[in-house]
Write an enzyme that holds these catalytic residues in place. Structure first.
Site, PDB file in Angstrom:
ATOM      1  N   HIS A  88       0.828  -1.205   0.000  1.00  0.00           N
ATOM      2  CA  HIS A  88       0.000   0.000   0.000  1.00  0.00           C
ATOM      3  C   HIS A  88       0.861   1.253   0.000  1.00  0.00           C
ATOM      4  CE1 HIS A  88      -4.404  -0.989   0.887  1.00  0.00           C
ATOM      5  NE2 HIS A  88      -3.838  -2.151   0.651  1.00  0.00           N
ATOM      6  N   ASP A  89       1.975   1.202   0.698  1.00  0.00           N
ATOM      7  CA  ASP A  89       2.872   2.348   0.756  1.00  0.00           C
ATOM      8  C   ASP A  89       3.524   2.613  -0.595  1.00  0.00           C
ATOM      9  OD1 ASP A  89       4.396   4.440   2.014  1.00  0.00           O
ATOM     10  OD2 ASP A  89       6.118   3.084   2.025  1.00  0.00           O
ATOM     11  N   GLY A  94       5.476   5.933  -3.944  1.00  0.00           N
ATOM     12  CA  GLY A  94       6.740   5.221  -3.831  1.00  0.00           C
ATOM     13  C   GLY A  94       6.940   4.794  -2.384  1.00  0.00           C
ATOM     14  N   ASP A  96       7.959   5.473   0.669  1.00  0.00           N
ATOM     15  CA  ASP A  96       8.395   6.615   1.486  1.00  0.00           C
ATOM     16  C   ASP A  96       7.705   6.667   2.840  1.00  0.00           C
ATOM     17  OD1 ASP A  96       5.828   7.309   0.759  1.00  0.00           O
ATOM     18  OD2 ASP A  96       6.318   9.370   0.192  1.00  0.00           O
ATOM     19  N   GLU A 107      -3.267   9.065   3.953  1.00  0.00           N
ATOM     20  CA  GLU A 107      -3.563   7.779   3.310  1.00  0.00           C
ATOM     21  C   GLU A 107      -4.124   6.793   4.331  1.00  0.00           C
ATOM     22  OE1 GLU A 107       0.042   6.344   1.519  1.00  0.00           O
ATOM     23  OE2 GLU A 107       0.489   8.293   0.658  1.00  0.00           O
ATOM     24  N   PRO A 180      -5.426  -1.078  -5.395  1.00  0.00           N
ATOM     25  CA  PRO A 180      -6.405  -2.099  -5.810  1.00  0.00           C
ATOM     26  C   PRO A 180      -7.279  -2.559  -4.651  1.00  0.00           C
ATOM     27  CG  PRO A 180      -4.254  -2.576  -6.738  1.00  0.00           C
ATOM     28  CD  PRO A 180      -4.053  -1.453  -5.764  1.00  0.00           C
ATOM     29  N   HIS A 210      -0.957 -13.504  -1.763  1.00  0.00           N
ATOM     30  CA  HIS A 210      -2.263 -13.903  -1.243  1.00  0.00           C
ATOM     31  C   HIS A 210      -2.301 -15.386  -0.873  1.00  0.00           C
ATOM     32  CE1 HIS A 210      -4.665 -10.330  -3.156  1.00  0.00           C
ATOM     33  NE2 HIS A 210      -3.814  -9.954  -2.228  1.00  0.00           N
ATOM     34  N   THR A 262      -4.127 -23.954   1.809  1.00  0.00           N
ATOM     35  CA  THR A 262      -3.063 -23.896   2.820  1.00  0.00           C
ATOM     36  C   THR A 262      -2.931 -22.437   3.278  1.00  0.00           C
ATOM     37  OG1 THR A 262      -1.421 -23.657   1.049  1.00  0.00           O
ATOM     38  CG2 THR A 262      -1.779 -25.879   1.918  1.00  0.00           C
TER      39      THR A 262
END
Length: 344
Positions: A88-89, A94, A96, A107, A180, A210, A262
Protein backbone atom coordinates in the site's frame (compact mmCIF):
# COMPACT_ATOMS: atom_id res chain seq x y z
CA UNK A 1 17.29 -34.64 -12.05
CA UNK A 2 13.57 -34.54 -12.82
CA UNK A 3 13.13 -31.50 -10.58
CA UNK A 4 16.02 -29.69 -12.29
CA UNK A 5 14.63 -30.49 -15.72
CA UNK A 6 11.16 -29.33 -14.69
CA UNK A 7 12.57 -26.08 -13.29
CA UNK A 8 14.54 -25.45 -16.48
CA UNK A 9 11.48 -26.03 -18.64
CA UNK A 10 9.44 -23.63 -16.48
CA UNK A 11 12.10 -20.91 -16.75
CA UNK A 12 12.32 -21.34 -20.52
CA UNK A 13 8.53 -21.18 -20.67
CA UNK A 14 8.46 -17.92 -18.73
CA UNK A 15 11.20 -16.40 -20.85
CA UNK A 16 9.31 -17.39 -24.00
CA UNK A 17 6.18 -15.72 -22.67
CA UNK A 18 8.13 -12.58 -21.83
CA UNK A 19 9.65 -12.43 -25.31
CA UNK A 20 6.32 -12.99 -27.03
CA UNK A 21 4.62 -10.30 -24.96
CA UNK A 22 7.41 -7.78 -25.49
CA UNK A 23 7.03 -8.25 -29.26
CA UNK A 24 3.22 -8.12 -29.07
CA UNK A 25 3.31 -4.97 -26.95
CA UNK A 26 4.23 -2.87 -29.94
CA UNK A 27 0.85 -3.74 -31.45
CA UNK A 28 -1.20 -3.69 -28.26
CA UNK A 29 -0.93 -0.77 -25.88
CA UNK A 30 -2.53 -2.81 -23.08
CA UNK A 31 0.56 -5.02 -22.96
CA UNK A 32 3.90 -4.09 -21.44
CA UNK A 33 7.39 -4.32 -22.82
CA UNK A 34 8.84 -6.74 -20.31
CA UNK A 35 12.44 -7.21 -19.18
CA UNK A 36 14.05 -10.62 -18.92
CA UNK A 37 13.16 -12.92 -16.07
CA UNK A 38 16.84 -12.85 -15.24
CA UNK A 39 16.69 -9.33 -13.75
CA UNK A 40 19.39 -8.80 -11.14
CA UNK A 41 17.61 -9.15 -7.80
CA UNK A 42 20.35 -7.14 -6.08
CA UNK A 43 20.23 -4.17 -8.43
CA UNK A 44 18.85 -0.96 -6.99
CA UNK A 45 18.02 2.64 -7.68
CA UNK A 46 20.75 5.25 -7.58
CA UNK A 47 21.23 6.43 -4.02
CA UNK A 48 20.36 3.13 -2.35
CA UNK A 49 23.05 0.91 -0.86
CA UNK A 50 23.12 -2.50 0.79
CA UNK A 51 25.89 -1.31 3.12
CA UNK A 52 24.38 2.05 4.14
CA UNK A 53 23.89 1.19 7.82
CA UNK A 54 26.96 -1.00 8.32
CA UNK A 55 28.76 1.77 10.21
CA UNK A 56 25.99 4.20 11.15
CA UNK A 57 23.66 1.60 12.73
CA UNK A 58 25.28 -1.78 13.26
CA UNK A 59 22.92 -4.78 13.17
CA UNK A 60 19.94 -2.76 11.99
CA UNK A 61 18.57 -5.77 10.12
CA UNK A 62 19.02 -7.95 13.19
CA UNK A 63 17.04 -5.51 15.32
CA UNK A 64 14.21 -5.38 12.77
CA UNK A 65 14.10 -9.16 12.31
CA UNK A 66 13.99 -9.89 16.04
CA UNK A 67 11.18 -7.40 16.56
CA UNK A 68 9.13 -8.73 13.65
CA UNK A 69 9.68 -12.28 14.88
CA UNK A 70 8.54 -11.28 18.37
CA UNK A 71 5.30 -9.81 17.04
CA UNK A 72 4.58 -12.53 14.48
CA UNK A 73 5.19 -15.22 17.09
CA UNK A 74 2.40 -13.68 19.17
CA UNK A 75 0.14 -13.06 16.17
CA UNK A 76 1.03 -14.91 12.91
CA UNK A 77 -1.60 -12.91 11.00
CA UNK A 78 0.69 -9.90 11.23
CA UNK A 79 3.04 -11.43 8.63
CA UNK A 80 0.69 -10.93 5.65
CA UNK A 81 -0.44 -7.63 7.15
CA UNK A 82 3.10 -6.23 7.03
CA UNK A 83 3.53 -7.34 3.41
CA UNK A 84 0.24 -5.65 2.51
CA UNK A 85 1.18 -2.49 4.42
CA UNK A 86 4.40 -2.27 2.42
CA UNK A 87 2.53 -2.72 -0.88
CA UNK A 88 0.00 0.00 0.00
CA UNK A 89 2.87 2.35 0.76
CA UNK A 90 4.90 1.74 -2.39
CA UNK A 91 2.14 1.88 -5.02
CA UNK A 92 1.14 5.44 -4.14
CA UNK A 93 4.06 7.85 -3.64
CA UNK A 94 6.74 5.22 -3.83
CA UNK A 95 8.26 3.54 -0.77
CA UNK A 96 8.40 6.61 1.49
CA UNK A 97 6.37 5.45 4.52
CA UNK A 98 3.60 7.94 3.68
CA UNK A 99 1.10 5.23 4.65
CA UNK A 100 2.36 5.47 8.25
CA UNK A 101 1.56 9.17 8.70
CA UNK A 102 -1.39 9.41 11.04
CA UNK A 103 -3.28 12.66 10.63
CA UNK A 104 -6.64 13.79 9.31
CA UNK A 105 -6.75 13.33 5.55
CA UNK A 106 -3.74 11.02 5.34
CA UNK A 107 -3.56 7.78 3.31
CA UNK A 108 -3.97 5.92 6.58
CA UNK A 109 -7.38 7.56 7.16
CA UNK A 110 -8.78 6.50 3.76
CA UNK A 111 -11.51 3.86 3.50
CA UNK A 112 -9.21 1.50 1.60
CA UNK A 113 -6.77 1.63 4.54
CA UNK A 114 -9.25 0.74 7.28
CA UNK A 115 -8.28 -2.93 7.32
CA UNK A 116 -4.52 -2.29 7.30
CA UNK A 117 -2.60 -3.63 10.28
CA UNK A 118 0.98 -3.75 11.53
CA UNK A 119 1.47 -0.08 12.39
CA UNK A 120 2.33 -0.95 15.98
CA UNK A 121 5.06 -3.30 14.80
CA UNK A 122 6.77 -0.51 12.86
CA UNK A 123 6.37 1.88 15.80
CA UNK A 124 8.02 -0.65 18.11
CA UNK A 125 10.94 -1.18 15.73
CA UNK A 126 11.38 2.57 15.23
CA UNK A 127 11.45 3.22 18.99
CA UNK A 128 14.14 0.58 19.43
CA UNK A 129 16.26 1.94 16.59
CA UNK A 130 15.91 5.52 17.82
CA UNK A 131 17.47 4.41 21.11
CA UNK A 132 20.26 2.61 19.29
CA UNK A 133 20.85 4.99 16.34
CA UNK A 134 18.96 8.29 16.68
CA UNK A 135 17.71 9.90 13.46
CA UNK A 136 19.51 7.34 11.30
CA UNK A 137 17.12 4.67 9.96
CA UNK A 138 14.12 5.81 7.94
CA UNK A 139 10.64 4.47 8.55
CA UNK A 140 10.52 3.58 4.84
CA UNK A 141 13.59 1.35 5.19
CA UNK A 142 12.08 -0.22 8.32
CA UNK A 143 8.78 -1.01 6.59
CA UNK A 144 10.52 -2.46 3.52
CA UNK A 145 12.71 -4.70 5.68
CA UNK A 146 9.84 -5.73 7.96
CA UNK A 147 7.87 -6.92 4.90
CA UNK A 148 10.84 -9.05 3.85
CA UNK A 149 11.25 -10.52 7.32
CA UNK A 150 7.52 -11.19 7.60
CA UNK A 151 7.73 -13.13 4.34
CA UNK A 152 10.62 -15.23 5.67
CA UNK A 153 8.83 -15.93 8.95
CA UNK A 154 5.77 -17.08 6.98
CA UNK A 155 7.94 -19.61 5.14
CA UNK A 156 8.76 -17.50 2.10
CA UNK A 157 12.08 -16.47 0.52
CA UNK A 158 14.80 -14.08 1.73
CA UNK A 159 16.26 -11.28 -0.39
CA UNK A 160 18.85 -8.56 0.09
CA UNK A 161 17.54 -5.03 0.58
CA UNK A 162 19.33 -1.82 -0.45
CA UNK A 163 18.81 1.05 2.01
CA UNK A 164 18.58 4.82 1.85
CA UNK A 165 14.89 5.58 1.32
CA UNK A 166 13.74 8.89 2.75
CA UNK A 167 10.46 9.34 4.59
CA UNK A 168 7.96 11.41 2.65
CA UNK A 169 6.24 14.42 4.17
CA UNK A 170 2.99 14.26 2.18
CA UNK A 171 0.17 11.73 2.64
CA UNK A 172 -3.27 12.23 1.05
CA UNK A 173 -6.33 10.06 1.54
CA UNK A 174 -7.63 10.90 -1.94
CA UNK A 175 -4.56 9.27 -3.49
CA UNK A 176 -5.26 6.00 -1.67
CA UNK A 177 -8.14 5.35 -4.07
CA UNK A 178 -5.48 4.16 -6.53
CA UNK A 179 -4.75 1.07 -4.40
CA UNK A 180 -6.40 -2.10 -5.81
CA UNK A 181 -9.54 -3.12 -3.92
CA UNK A 182 -10.02 -6.59 -5.41
CA UNK A 183 -12.54 -5.74 -8.12
CA UNK A 184 -10.36 -4.08 -10.76
CA UNK A 185 -9.92 -5.46 -14.27
CA UNK A 186 -6.62 -7.01 -15.28
CA UNK A 187 -6.09 -4.09 -17.64
CA UNK A 188 -6.40 -1.62 -14.75
CA UNK A 189 -3.97 -3.66 -12.67
CA UNK A 190 -1.47 -3.83 -15.53
CA UNK A 191 -1.73 -0.08 -16.04
CA UNK A 192 -1.11 0.56 -12.34
CA UNK A 193 1.90 -1.74 -12.24
CA UNK A 194 3.28 -0.29 -15.46
CA UNK A 195 3.05 3.22 -14.02
CA UNK A 196 5.29 2.04 -11.17
CA UNK A 197 7.85 0.36 -13.38
CA UNK A 198 6.53 -3.14 -12.74
CA UNK A 199 5.37 -5.64 -15.36
CA UNK A 200 2.83 -8.40 -15.91
CA UNK A 201 5.09 -11.02 -14.39
CA UNK A 202 5.49 -8.84 -11.27
CA UNK A 203 1.70 -8.49 -11.10
CA UNK A 204 1.13 -12.25 -11.10
CA UNK A 205 4.02 -13.07 -8.78
CA UNK A 206 3.24 -10.36 -6.22
CA UNK A 207 -0.42 -11.42 -6.26
CA UNK A 208 0.99 -14.72 -5.00
CA UNK A 209 1.42 -13.02 -1.62
CA UNK A 210 -2.26 -13.90 -1.24
CA UNK A 211 -1.08 -17.41 -0.44
CA UNK A 212 -1.26 -16.18 3.17
CA UNK A 213 -3.55 -13.78 4.96
CA UNK A 214 -7.23 -12.95 4.99
CA UNK A 215 -9.70 -10.63 3.33
CA UNK A 216 -12.96 -9.18 4.57
CA UNK A 217 -16.20 -10.91 3.66
CA UNK A 218 -17.46 -7.53 2.50
CA UNK A 219 -14.94 -7.62 -0.35
CA UNK A 220 -16.42 -10.83 -1.80
CA UNK A 221 -20.14 -10.41 -1.10
CA UNK A 222 -20.83 -9.19 -4.64
CA UNK A 223 -19.31 -12.39 -6.06
CA UNK A 224 -21.46 -14.60 -3.85
CA UNK A 225 -24.90 -13.09 -4.25
CA UNK A 226 -25.15 -10.35 -6.87
CA UNK A 227 -22.39 -10.53 -9.45
CA UNK A 228 -22.56 -7.54 -11.80
CA UNK A 229 -26.16 -6.89 -10.77
CA UNK A 230 -27.43 -10.33 -11.86
CA UNK A 231 -28.56 -11.35 -8.34
CA UNK A 232 -26.62 -14.54 -9.00
CA UNK A 233 -23.12 -15.66 -7.93
CA UNK A 234 -20.05 -15.17 -10.08
CA UNK A 235 -20.12 -18.12 -12.52
CA UNK A 236 -16.33 -18.36 -12.40
CA UNK A 237 -16.39 -19.60 -8.77
CA UNK A 238 -16.03 -23.33 -8.17
CA UNK A 239 -19.47 -24.49 -6.86
CA UNK A 240 -17.96 -26.28 -3.86
CA UNK A 241 -15.88 -23.22 -3.03
CA UNK A 242 -18.97 -21.03 -3.46
CA UNK A 243 -20.84 -23.03 -0.81
CA UNK A 244 -17.84 -22.76 1.51
CA UNK A 245 -17.65 -18.99 1.07
CA UNK A 246 -21.37 -18.52 1.62
CA UNK A 247 -21.08 -20.34 4.93
CA UNK A 248 -18.04 -18.31 5.97
CA UNK A 249 -19.47 -14.99 4.82
CA UNK A 250 -23.10 -14.95 5.85
CA UNK A 251 -22.50 -11.33 6.83
CA UNK A 252 -20.06 -8.66 5.70
CA UNK A 253 -18.40 -8.39 9.12
CA UNK A 254 -16.36 -11.58 8.96
CA UNK A 255 -13.03 -12.52 7.42
CA UNK A 256 -12.04 -15.35 5.10
CA UNK A 257 -8.67 -16.80 4.11
CA UNK A 258 -7.31 -15.75 0.73
CA UNK A 259 -6.01 -19.29 0.21
CA UNK A 260 -8.55 -21.88 1.32
CA UNK A 261 -6.16 -24.80 0.79
CA UNK A 262 -3.06 -23.90 2.82
CA UNK A 263 -3.96 -20.51 4.36
CA UNK A 264 -0.98 -20.25 6.70
CA UNK A 265 1.76 -21.54 4.40
CA UNK A 266 3.70 -19.40 1.93
CA UNK A 267 3.50 -21.74 -1.06
CA UNK A 268 2.24 -22.17 -4.63
CA UNK A 269 -1.28 -23.32 -3.71
CA UNK A 270 -2.52 -19.81 -4.47
CA UNK A 271 -1.80 -20.46 -8.17
CA UNK A 272 -3.20 -24.00 -8.01
CA UNK A 273 -6.39 -22.58 -6.52
CA UNK A 274 -6.80 -20.25 -9.49
CA UNK A 275 -6.77 -23.25 -11.84
CA UNK A 276 -9.51 -24.81 -9.69
CA UNK A 277 -11.59 -21.59 -9.84
CA UNK A 278 -10.91 -20.95 -6.16
CA UNK A 279 -9.49 -17.44 -6.31
CA UNK A 280 -11.10 -15.41 -3.53
CA UNK A 281 -11.06 -11.91 -5.02
CA UNK A 282 -12.14 -11.03 -8.53
CA UNK A 283 -8.63 -9.74 -9.15
CA UNK A 284 -7.23 -13.13 -8.12
CA UNK A 285 -9.42 -15.31 -10.32
CA UNK A 286 -9.16 -12.97 -13.30
CA UNK A 287 -5.42 -13.68 -13.46
CA UNK A 288 -6.33 -17.13 -14.76
CA UNK A 289 -9.06 -16.05 -17.13
CA UNK A 290 -7.07 -13.27 -18.80
CA UNK A 291 -4.79 -14.41 -21.63
CA UNK A 292 -2.10 -11.91 -20.63
CA UNK A 293 -1.64 -13.32 -17.14
CA UNK A 294 -2.79 -16.95 -17.45
CA UNK A 295 0.51 -18.21 -18.97
CA UNK A 296 2.40 -16.98 -15.91
CA UNK A 297 -0.01 -18.73 -13.55
CA UNK A 298 0.47 -21.93 -15.53
CA UNK A 299 4.25 -21.56 -15.35
CA UNK A 300 4.26 -20.98 -11.58
CA UNK A 301 1.58 -23.29 -10.21
CA UNK A 302 3.85 -26.32 -9.98
CA UNK A 303 7.26 -24.70 -9.40
CA UNK A 304 7.90 -23.58 -5.81
CA UNK A 305 11.53 -22.64 -6.46
CA UNK A 306 10.59 -20.54 -9.46
CA UNK A 307 7.88 -18.72 -7.50
CA UNK A 308 10.20 -18.06 -4.56
CA UNK A 309 13.04 -16.81 -6.76
CA UNK A 310 10.82 -14.51 -8.80
CA UNK A 311 8.95 -13.28 -5.72
CA UNK A 312 12.30 -12.09 -4.37
CA UNK A 313 13.05 -10.28 -7.64
CA UNK A 314 9.63 -8.64 -7.78
CA UNK A 315 9.72 -7.57 -4.12
CA UNK A 316 13.08 -5.89 -4.65
CA UNK A 317 11.56 -4.01 -7.59
CA UNK A 318 8.54 -3.05 -5.49
CA UNK A 319 10.76 -1.84 -2.65
CA UNK A 320 12.82 0.26 -5.06
CA UNK A 321 9.88 2.32 -6.31
CA UNK A 322 10.89 5.84 -5.37
CA UNK A 323 9.34 9.21 -6.16
CA UNK A 324 12.00 11.81 -6.94
CA UNK A 325 10.17 14.69 -5.22
CA UNK A 326 9.41 12.59 -2.15
CA UNK A 327 13.04 11.58 -1.83
CA UNK A 328 14.44 15.06 -2.51
CA UNK A 329 12.27 16.67 0.15
CA UNK A 330 12.19 13.65 2.44
CA UNK A 331 13.56 13.19 5.93
CA UNK A 332 14.35 10.58 8.57
CA UNK A 333 11.31 10.70 10.84
CA UNK A 334 11.83 10.45 14.58
CA UNK A 335 8.28 9.13 14.92
CA UNK A 336 6.84 7.22 11.96
CA UNK A 337 3.36 8.61 12.62
CA UNK A 338 4.24 12.25 11.98
CA UNK A 339 6.71 14.46 10.15
CA UNK A 340 9.53 16.04 12.15
CA UNK A 341 8.45 19.58 11.34
CA UNK A 342 6.39 21.48 8.83
CA UNK A 343 7.62 24.13 6.42
CA UNK A 344 5.78 27.42 6.76
Amino acid sequence: MKNCASMTIAIISLLSILFFMSVSASNDRSLLTLPSLLDDATSFEEGLSNSLYHKSCHDVEGVIFRKVMEWVKKDPSLAPSLIRLHFHDCVLRGCDASILLNHSGSERSADVSKSLRGFQVIDDIKAELEKKCPRTVSCADILTTAARDATVLAGGPFWSIPFGRKDGRISLAKEATNVPMGRESVTKLIELFESKGLNVLDLVVLSGAHTIGRSTCESVQHRLYNYKGTKKPDPSINPVYLNYLRKKCRSTSGNVFLDATTPKAFDIHYFRNLKKKMGLLSTDQSLYSDLRTKPFVNALFNESSLFFNQFSVSMVKLGNILDAKSQEKGEIRINCNRVNYRHV
